[in-house]
Write a protein that holds these residues in place. Structure first.
Motif, PDB file in Angstrom:
ATOM      1  N   ASP A 130      -8.692   6.125  -0.040  1.00 37.80           N
ATOM      2  CA  ASP A 130      -8.928   4.690   0.215  1.00 37.80           C
ATOM      3  C   ASP A 130      -7.662   4.032   0.757  1.00 37.80           C
ATOM      4  O   ASP A 130      -7.710   3.253   1.725  1.00 37.80           O
ATOM      5  CB  ASP A 130      -9.363   3.997  -1.076  1.00 37.80           C
ATOM      6  CG  ASP A 130     -10.823   4.249  -1.403  1.00 37.80           C
ATOM      7  OD1 ASP A 130     -11.549   4.745  -0.504  1.00 37.80           O
ATOM      8  OD2 ASP A 130     -11.242   3.969  -2.542  1.00 37.80           O
ATOM      9  N   LYS A 131      -6.546   4.331   0.139  1.00 31.78           N
ATOM     10  CA  LYS A 131      -5.285   3.718   0.559  1.00 31.78           C
ATOM     11  C   LYS A 131      -4.875   4.207   1.952  1.00 31.78           C
ATOM     12  O   LYS A 131      -4.402   3.428   2.793  1.00 31.78           O
ATOM     13  CB  LYS A 131      -4.195   4.016  -0.476  1.00 31.78           C
ATOM     14  CG  LYS A 131      -4.362   3.232  -1.780  1.00 31.78           C
ATOM     15  CD  LYS A 131      -3.301   3.589  -2.796  1.00 31.78           C
ATOM     16  CE  LYS A 131      -3.329   2.628  -3.979  1.00 31.78           C
ATOM     17  NZ  LYS A 131      -4.624   2.561  -4.664  1.00 31.78           N
TER      18      LYS A 131
ATOM     19  N   THR B 222       0.833  -1.216   0.000  1.00 30.55           N
ATOM     20  CA  THR B 222       0.000   0.000   0.000  1.00 30.55           C
ATOM     21  C   THR B 222       0.861   1.257   0.000  1.00 30.55           C
ATOM     22  O   THR B 222       0.610   2.204  -0.749  1.00 30.55           O
ATOM     23  CB  THR B 222      -0.936   0.018   1.226  1.00 30.55           C
ATOM     24  OG1 THR B 222      -1.695  -1.178   1.251  1.00 30.55           O
ATOM     25  CG2 THR B 222      -1.878   1.206   1.177  1.00 30.55           C
TER      26      THR B 222
ATOM     27  N   GLN C  90      -6.897   5.347   4.289  1.00 30.94           N
ATOM     28  CA  GLN C  90      -7.848   4.793   5.262  1.00 30.94           C
ATOM     29  C   GLN C  90      -7.497   3.341   5.570  1.00 30.94           C
ATOM     30  O   GLN C  90      -7.650   2.874   6.712  1.00 30.94           O
ATOM     31  CB  GLN C  90      -9.277   4.875   4.720  1.00 30.94           C
ATOM     32  CG  GLN C  90      -9.830   6.294   4.589  1.00 30.94           C
ATOM     33  CD  GLN C  90     -10.198   6.929   5.927  1.00 30.94           C
ATOM     34  OE1 GLN C  90      -9.871   6.401   6.988  1.00 30.94           O
ATOM     35  NE2 GLN C  90     -10.851   8.081   5.873  1.00 30.94           N
ATOM     36  N   SER C  91      -7.018   2.624   4.559  1.00 32.33           N
ATOM     37  CA  SER C  91      -6.608   1.231   4.764  1.00 32.33           C
ATOM     38  C   SER C  91      -5.431   1.156   5.738  1.00 32.33           C
ATOM     39  O   SER C  91      -5.418   0.322   6.658  1.00 32.33           O
ATOM     40  CB  SER C  91      -6.220   0.615   3.411  1.00 32.33           C
ATOM     41  OG  SER C  91      -5.555  -0.607   3.589  1.00 32.33           O
TER      42      SER C  91
ATOM     43  N   GLN D  48      -6.666   1.965   9.249  1.00 30.45           N
ATOM     44  CA  GLN D  48      -7.421   0.872   9.866  1.00 30.45           C
ATOM     45  C   GLN D  48      -6.506  -0.220  10.400  1.00 30.45           C
ATOM     46  O   GLN D  48      -6.716  -0.761  11.492  1.00 30.45           O
ATOM     47  CB  GLN D  48      -8.400   0.280   8.832  1.00 30.45           C
ATOM     48  CG  GLN D  48      -9.524  -0.550   9.448  1.00 30.45           C
ATOM     49  CD  GLN D  48     -10.295   0.197  10.525  1.00 30.45           C
ATOM     50  OE1 GLN D  48     -10.714   1.344  10.327  1.00 30.45           O
ATOM     51  NE2 GLN D  48     -10.459  -0.422  11.686  1.00 30.45           N
ATOM     52  N   ILE D  49      -5.458  -0.549   9.661  1.00 28.89           N
ATOM     53  CA  ILE D  49      -4.515  -1.577  10.113  1.00 28.89           C
ATOM     54  C   ILE D  49      -3.757  -1.109  11.349  1.00 28.89           C
ATOM     55  O   ILE D  49      -3.499  -1.889  12.277  1.00 28.89           O
ATOM     56  CB  ILE D  49      -3.536  -1.954   8.971  1.00 28.89           C
ATOM     57  CG1 ILE D  49      -4.297  -2.606   7.816  1.00 28.89           C
ATOM     58  CG2 ILE D  49      -2.449  -2.897   9.472  1.00 28.89           C
ATOM     59  CD1 ILE D  49      -3.476  -2.831   6.569  1.00 28.89           C
TER      60      ILE D  49
END
Length: 862
Positions: free
Chosen positions: A324-325, A296, A327-328, A331-332
């Motif tokens: 999107d990237k 990512t 937020q990914s 989240q992790i």
């Protein structure tokens, strides 16, 4: 703690932090040798003192200059005297930078008299109760603040000087003497002006410096604080803080702005915001070194790097993909790494949401007269002609509105068309392309200046439908600009026709029933004088608000008032705080330009402070409206009578046979076109003889400020106040000043403008056979206005409530007084009957060089 004590503390701090330090570093500055003229810095204090004494004694500039050289530098010829004057200019314009830097570095220590209007005070109100916090959160869901940077040349510093100023401010904060010394030497060797006029792209590059170095950090900082303190829906599309941008899009009267210019600036804005993201990403990458992110982060880095440093011609809006990237990654971090460094990721997410792939919305602006010409041209073309009523151009307004059909047609402008026609039609197509590559917000507003009728907007919509757009996907906001006194009078009627027009009503519904209306101040002032401009705009806002509310339209006023007081500036946040509930104030939009950019938004700290004040003004005026901010019929009648009296006097002045000639002869007006600080001509119809109606408001105001007379900021106000007193309304006027935020702010800004006037500089004109009586007329109104203001405020000085700002103005005026004297000396020589042949060009250059420093010193906030 009393306000008197607060002011006293501020004055003490100002004296210690600004006055004393300026004297200290200025003495260091004056020892620097420029261009091998080592005694210039030593002579400058004597020259400044001599100019002061000569001005006090009301000597002519010629007498002051000649007596100085006779006393201090006898024996040098006239050419060498001129050389010395140029060297003095070189020092003084850098002294202005030094003073600016010292003031800015002292910002946090000096504070402001109106600190209560900051975001901090809003937080304190929220802390009172859960209900108060909830109310503010609710208002923030609807409130927005949009600052729009324009290229109007009311201040000039090249990017290299701005960079030095930024570093100098930081060095001054810690009194780092070695760094300060080095930066002052750098400043001495750095050019302050361009040898050629900047292009619109150059202007864009210059202003993007503020986007990249100031607003990118300041806006995200405020947004972070708001999210932290209030209940803000982070998924909502509504944006509280927005930026607008005019360089490269504003083609009103500027033939140098073309479709290619607009395209280039849009690409540049995109590239710079990606560079900002990439710098932040490098910080993020240094922190997130855990497993599970490589793919990512690599993709993100490639996207940001390529768009920042190797942008392709085929660009697309990547905001959603980037978010999107990110937020990914966020989240992790939350689920697998105890939210370690999640704040770093959220910081970048916040910025990408704020600035997208466009950084600032590029507004397009064109004059209605040009747009009418383009429309008439298009209606003669096959495929369009059949849909237009014969004799359309001769129809009345109602007939035109009824005849417009709003049918799509793909008309491509031929290459042999007139340049204005080709630019307009090609730019309309380009707007769609910019939206595709940078996002819808990148270029979604078309401003129609000199808008006089509803058909001006409806015809423009037709031009869009004939240029590749269709009615279902017309993602453009059409914004009328009403600026003359007459246009403001008919504004309500124009908008009523639009709100009730079936097609426009449907278009607004698709745009969220939100309408923006721009109200220009500069042309209103030039057209009707200071009081009438303010009052005409106020009345128009009340009427336009009532009409919008009747039709359930969410109205946003866009105010062209971001310069000096004569152009609608001054204590801008007080103006917004004083809007009563008769005026829509949920959205604050205003231009910021010239010295306002550097004075109020020249550092992250000052930018945050001034934006926070505007947010506070908008929220507080909505939540806690003061009944005094709604003017009753009696007070409206009093102000209206004052505006009419002021208007009559101002119109008499405008129509005076010597008005334009006086301005041409004794100000730098004729030479402004040669001052390389703007791509825009000083007047419309450039090749014709100068007429007042063709003269740009910016040139008009600048010329009066160079004369140190500031006529647009006060003329007629004294006469209007005296009329009130003579008619027995003085007690009511005094009460109105004490209770009405609108009336008080209007007169306080007028006093600020007057504080930058000095009729002693031109006192030699008192005995001029041709212009003596005219000069005396101006001086009499100044004296009357000053006397009436002093009586109104119960003080013997202007700006009694702002002693620090008053002192700052006085110090700045003292620094640039020698520049003013040199300018008027050169003008005096040019106007003399025996001006030596060959010296005209040299005197012209003297005048031109002095303009820079005088303009730069006239900071709006000071």
């Amino acid at each position: 703690m009393s306000s008197t004590l607060k002011l006293s503390q501020r004055e003490t701090a100002f004296n210690h932090e600004v006055v004393t330090r300026f004297e200290l570093y200025n003495s260091l500055f004056q020892t620097l040798p420029f261009y091998q003229v080592k005694d210039t810095g030593i002579l400058l204090p004597f020259f400044s003192s001599h100019c002061e004494k000569g001005t006090i004694n009301q000597q002519s500039p010629k007498e002051i200059i000649e007596s100085f050289f006779k006393k201090y530098v006898p024996g040098i010829d006239h050419q060498e005297q001129i050389n010395r004057l140029f060297r003095f200019i070189q020092y003084i314009e850098r002294q202005v930078v030094l003073f600016d830097a010292i003031e800015d570095s002292s910002f946090s220590k000096i504070g402001r008299a109106d600190d209560s209007g900051s975001l901090q005070s809003l937080l304190q109100q929220a802390a009172i109760s859960d209900e108060a916090r909830k109310n503010i959160s609710e208002k923030l869901k609807d409130f927005s603040l949009r600052l729009v940077l324009t290229a109007h040349p009311t201040q000039f510093y090249p990017g290299s000087v701005l960079g030095i100023m930024t570093d100098l401010i930081e060095a001054l904060k810690t009194n780092d003497i070695n760094s300060i010394d080095g930066l002052l030497q750098q400043l001495g060797k750095t050019p302050f002006f361009n040898k050629t006029s900047p292009t619109p792209v150059d202007e864009a590059v210059s202003l993007v410096w503020f986007l990249e170095n100031i607003f990118y950090h300041a806006i995200s900082g405020i947004q972070s604080k708001l999210e932290e303190e209030f209940d803000i829906d982070l998924a909502a599309k509504h944006q509280i803080l927005e930026l607008g941008f005019w360089p490269g899009g504003d083609r009103d009267g500027n033939p140098n702005v073309t479709t290619e210019t607009t395209k280039e600036v849009a690409k540049f804005l995109r590239q710079i915001v990606f560079r900002c993201y990439y710098r932040d990403f490098r910080v993020l990458k240094r922190r997130i070194t855990f497993r599970g992110f490589d793919d990512t982060l690599t993709k993100l880095e490639n996207i940001l790097y390529e768009n920042a440093f190797n942008p392709s011609d085929d660009q697309a809006d990547l905001q959603a993909d980037i978010l999107d990237k990110l937020q990914s990654v966020r989240q992790i971090l939350i689920s697998d790494h105890d939210s370690l460094f999640v704040d770093v990721v959220e910081n970048l997410i916040r910025k990408v949401k704020l600035f997208g792939c466009y950084f600032a919305t590029l507004d397009i602006r064109q004059d209605s007269r040009v747009l009418r010409k383009v429309f008439n041209y298009a209606t003669e073309k096959p495929g369009i002609q059949e849909n237009i009523t014969d004799g359309y151009d001769g129809l009345d307004e109602a007939g035109k509105i009824e005849s417009i059909t709003f049918k799509d047609f793909d008309f491509k402008c031929p290459d042999d068309a007139d340049s204005e026609i080709k630019d307009t039609l090609n730019t309309i197509r380009l707007m769609k392309q910019i939206q595709h590559s940078n996002g819808e917000k990148a270029c979604q507003r078309f401003i129609i200046s000199n808008c006089q009728q509803a058909s001006d907007i409806l015809q423009l919509i037709d031009l869009f439908l004939w240029s590749g757009w269709n009615a279902d996907n017309l993602s453009v906001d059409f914004m009328p600009l009403f600026e003359t006194v007459n246009d403001l009078t008919v504004a309500g009627e124009v908008m009523e026709k639009l709100y009730t027009h079936p097609f426009y009503k449907e278009h607004l519904a698709k745009r969220g029933n939100r309408q923006s209306i721009m109200l220009g101040f500069s042309d209103s002032t030039k057209d009707g004088g200071y009081l009438m401009a303010n009052w005409s705009i106020y009345k128009a806002k009340v009427e336009l608000t009532a009409i919008a509310r009747k039709h359930e339209i969410d109205l946003a006023f866009f105010d062209g008032r971001g310069g000096p007081p004569a152009r609608g500036g001054g204590k801008t946040h007080r103006f917004y705080a004083s809007m009563g509930d008769e005026i829509a104030n949920e959205h604050i939009q205003l231009t910021i330009q010239g010295q306002t950019v550097s004075s109020q938004y020249g550092s992250v700290e000052t930018a945050r402070f001034n934006m926070e004040q505007l947010i506070n003004a908008g929220i507080v005026s909505e939540l806690y409206p003061s009944k005094n901010d709604v003017l009753d019929k009696k007070n409206k009648a009093l102000i209206s009578e004052m505006a009419e009296a002021s208007y009559k006097l101002f119109m008499d002045l405008r129509q005076h046979e010597l008005f334009v000639e006086y301005l041409e002869k004794f100000s730098p007006l004729k030479l402004l076109s040669r001052i390389n600080i703007s791509s825009r001509p000083t007047k419309r119809n450039g090749n014709s003889k100068l007429k007042l109606e063709d003269l740009r408001a910016i040139s008009f105001v600048t010329s009066w400020s160079q004369l140190k007379q500031n006529i647009p900021g006060f003329y007629g106000v004294g006469t209007a106040l005296k009329k009130m007193k003579d008619e027995g309304h003085w007690a009511e006027i005094k009460l109105l000043y004490q209770t009405s935020g609108f009336f008080k702010t209007m007169l306080d800004n007028c006093m600020m403008s007057m504080s930058k006037s000095d009729f002693r500089v031109t006192a030699y004109l008192h005995d001029d056979k041709k212009f003596g009586a005219f000069w005396q007329m101006l001086k009499n109104e100044y004296d009357l206005t000053k006397a009436m203001m002093n009586e109104l405020t119960g003080s013997d000085t202007l700006m009694p409530e702002y002693p620090v700002e008053r002192r700052s103005i006085a110090l700045r005026e003292r620094v640039v007084l020698p520049l003013v004297i040199i300018q008027h000396y050169a003008l005096q020589c040019l106007n003399s009957d025996n001006c030596e042949e060959g010296l005209t060009e040299i005197y012209d250059k003297l005048v031109i060089r002095t303009v820079y420093g005088i303009v730069n010193a006239g900071r709006n906030l000071a």
